[in-house]
Design a protein around this motif. Structure first.
Motif, mmCIF file in Angstrom:
data_model
loop_
_atom_site.group_PDB
_atom_site.id
_atom_site.type_symbol
_atom_site.label_atom_id
_atom_site.label_comp_id
_atom_site.label_asym_id
_atom_site.label_seq_id
_atom_site.Cartn_x
_atom_site.Cartn_y
_atom_site.Cartn_z
ATOM 1 N N ILE A 65 0.863 -1.181 0.000
ATOM 2 C CA ILE A 65 0.000 0.000 0.000
ATOM 3 C C ILE A 65 0.897 1.228 0.000
ATOM 4 O O ILE A 65 1.736 1.375 0.897
ATOM 5 N N GLU A 66 0.719 2.085 -0.972
ATOM 6 C CA GLU A 66 1.521 3.298 -1.078
ATOM 7 C C GLU A 66 0.592 4.506 -0.991
ATOM 8 O O GLU A 66 -0.327 4.647 -1.795
ATOM 9 N N VAL A 67 0.840 5.353 0.010
ATOM 10 C CA VAL A 67 0.038 6.560 0.195
ATOM 11 C C VAL A 67 0.848 7.743 -0.321
ATOM 12 O O VAL A 67 1.974 7.968 0.135
ATOM 13 N N PRO A 74 -3.223 10.501 8.213
ATOM 14 C CA PRO A 74 -2.834 9.117 7.952
ATOM 15 C C PRO A 74 -4.059 8.245 7.714
ATOM 16 O O PRO A 74 -5.177 8.617 8.100
ATOM 17 N N ILE A 75 -3.855 7.096 7.095
ATOM 18 C CA ILE A 75 -4.973 6.176 6.867
ATOM 19 C C ILE A 75 -4.671 4.819 7.505
ATOM 20 O O ILE A 75 -3.519 4.412 7.612
ATOM 21 N N CYS A 82 -4.695 -8.070 10.381
ATOM 22 C CA CYS A 82 -3.594 -7.105 10.343
ATOM 23 C C CYS A 82 -4.118 -5.703 10.073
ATOM 24 O O CYS A 82 -5.038 -5.515 9.300
ATOM 25 N N THR A 83 -3.468 -4.735 10.719
ATOM 26 C CA THR A 83 -3.787 -3.331 10.469
ATOM 27 C C THR A 83 -2.485 -2.577 10.302
ATOM 28 O O THR A 83 -1.517 -2.835 11.012
ATOM 29 N N VAL A 84 -2.466 -1.678 9.359
ATOM 30 C CA VAL A 84 -1.311 -0.811 9.180
ATOM 31 C C VAL A 84 -1.824 0.620 9.089
ATOM 32 O O VAL A 84 -2.847 0.882 8.461
ATOM 33 N N CYS A 85 -1.137 1.518 9.804
ATOM 34 C CA CYS A 85 -1.458 2.948 9.747
ATOM 35 C C CYS A 85 -0.349 3.601 8.940
ATOM 36 O O CYS A 85 0.828 3.494 9.289
ATOM 37 N N LEU A 86 -0.734 4.261 7.862
ATOM 38 C CA LEU A 86 0.250 4.856 6.958
ATOM 39 C C LEU A 86 0.096 6.367 6.892
ATOM 40 O O LEU A 86 -1.004 6.879 6.674
#
Length: 98
Positions: A65-67, A74-75, A82-86
């Protein structure tokens, strides 16, 4: 006639993207339930999410995932357990369970 064809293609693309990712927004996060297709070794596309233009998703052996860089917030992206905050400008990866 051309406008109708463009709309049909856009609708088809949206349907495929939603079908492959089962994406939805819930509890302030982008939830994904990815579909694995043996015919596709990988796929990717960009989407707009919470004011971010061009959030790129790329599925191969993992989900990347690229923000894009911006002043937006942030998203959170959730995939199974799994969760990722970017932050804007970051790239994250989530490993897919078999």
């Amino acid at each position: 006639m051309q406008v109708a064809r463009r709309r049909a293609r856009a609708g088809t693309l949206d349907f495929v993207q939603r079908g492959l990712t089962s994406r939805e927004t819930r509890s302030g996060a982008l939830w994904l339930d990815l579909v694995s297709l043996p015919e596709l070794s990988s796929y990717g596309f960009a989407l707009r999410y919470q004011g971010h233009w061009g959030v790129r998703l790329r599925l191969e052996r993992e989900l990347q995932i690229e923000v894009p860089s911006s002043d937006a917030s942030p998203i959170d992206v959730r995939l199974q357990d799994c969760t990722v905050c970017l932050q804007p400008g970051e790239t994250g990866r989530l490993v897919l369970s078999e």
